[in-house]
Design an enzyme around this catalytic site. Structure first.
Site, short mmCIF file in Angstrom:
data_model
loop_
_atom_site.label_atom_id
_atom_site.label_comp_id
_atom_site.label_asym_id
_atom_site.label_seq_id
_atom_site.Cartn_x
_atom_site.Cartn_y
_atom_site.Cartn_z
N ARG A 29 -24.57 -41.85 -22.65
CA ARG A 29 -25.57 -42.90 -22.83
C ARG A 29 -26.46 -42.45 -23.97
O ARG A 29 -27.19 -41.47 -23.86
CB ARG A 29 -26.38 -43.08 -21.53
CG ARG A 29 -27.48 -44.13 -21.61
CD ARG A 29 -26.88 -45.52 -21.66
NE ARG A 29 -27.90 -46.51 -21.41
CZ ARG A 29 -28.09 -47.57 -22.18
NH1 ARG A 29 -27.32 -47.76 -23.25
NH2 ARG A 29 -29.02 -48.44 -21.89
N GLY A 30 -26.38 -43.16 -25.07
CA GLY A 30 -27.06 -42.76 -26.30
C GLY A 30 -28.54 -42.51 -26.14
O GLY A 30 -29.05 -41.50 -26.62
N ASP A 32 -30.20 -41.53 -23.72
CA ASP A 32 -30.51 -40.33 -22.92
C ASP A 32 -30.15 -39.03 -23.63
O ASP A 32 -30.86 -38.04 -23.50
CB ASP A 32 -29.72 -40.35 -21.60
CG ASP A 32 -30.26 -41.33 -20.59
OD1 ASP A 32 -31.28 -41.98 -20.84
OD2 ASP A 32 -29.62 -41.45 -19.52
N GLU A 96 -16.11 -47.74 -20.61
CA GLU A 96 -15.46 -46.54 -21.16
C GLU A 96 -14.94 -45.65 -20.03
O GLU A 96 -13.81 -45.16 -20.07
CB GLU A 96 -16.47 -45.70 -21.97
CG GLU A 96 -16.67 -46.11 -23.37
CD GLU A 96 -17.68 -45.20 -24.08
OE1 GLU A 96 -18.22 -45.67 -25.08
OE2 GLU A 96 -17.95 -44.06 -23.64
#
Length: 167
Positions: A29-30, A32, A96
């Site tokens: 999760r980008g 985070d 994903e």
């Protein structure tokens, strides 16, 4: 992070339809972890000549994100999933994850979960921040009779959190 050599021998369950292009695919999760843990991990892997797919380093302008990511997952020997507090709030991450686990079953891909700032039991049981995320995600799917997708995401989180990983 200590430098180490990574040697992989992965038996394939069926003929892989894509040639392996990457040693590692990073799922995270980008918001985070992109500018902290994920970037450092990516740099350490690359410094050790481990070909690694990280979305902001490998995607080109004009690429459609979903097909490109699906292909990159299929072209990887290992997928590393960095579970963090907000991982479950992203449908991209959850999709994903489902595809990664499909590649694990279909092609024998190695999957390594990393629990970054979150207990594996939160991921497994989908409580805490994951419970909040699913409460928000389920609303639009209930209206569209799409709860099957939500069940698929929940099952994938449980399966992945039961794999041997890093905390």
């Amino acid at each position: 992070m200590a430098s180490s050599s990574l040697s992989l021998v992965i038996p394939l369950k069926e003929k892989h339809e894509f040639q392996e292009k990457y040693h590692v695919f990073l799922s995270f999760r980008g918001e985070d972890t992109r500018n902290i843990f994920a970037s450092y991990l990516y740099e350490a892997l690359c410094a050790n000549q481990i070909l690694t797919f990280m979305d902001d380093h490998e995607l080109e302008r004009g690429d459609e994100i979903s097909p490109t990511l699906r292909k990159a997952i299929q072209e990887s020997k290992i997928s590393i999933i960095i579970f963090s507090k907000n991982y479950a709030s992203s449908t991209w991450c959850l999709d994903e994850l489902v595809h990664i686990l499909e590649c694990k079953k279909k092609f024998g891909q190695t999957v390594v979960p990393i629990f970054y700032g979150i207990d594996p039991s939160v991921v497994r049981k989908q409580n805490g921040s994951y419970e909040v995320a699913f409460a928000q995600l389920e609303q639009p799917f209930k209206a569209k009779d799409g709860m099957e997708k939500v069940k698929q995401w929940r099952a994938a989180l449980t399966e992945a959190s039961n794999l041997c990983g890093l905390d």
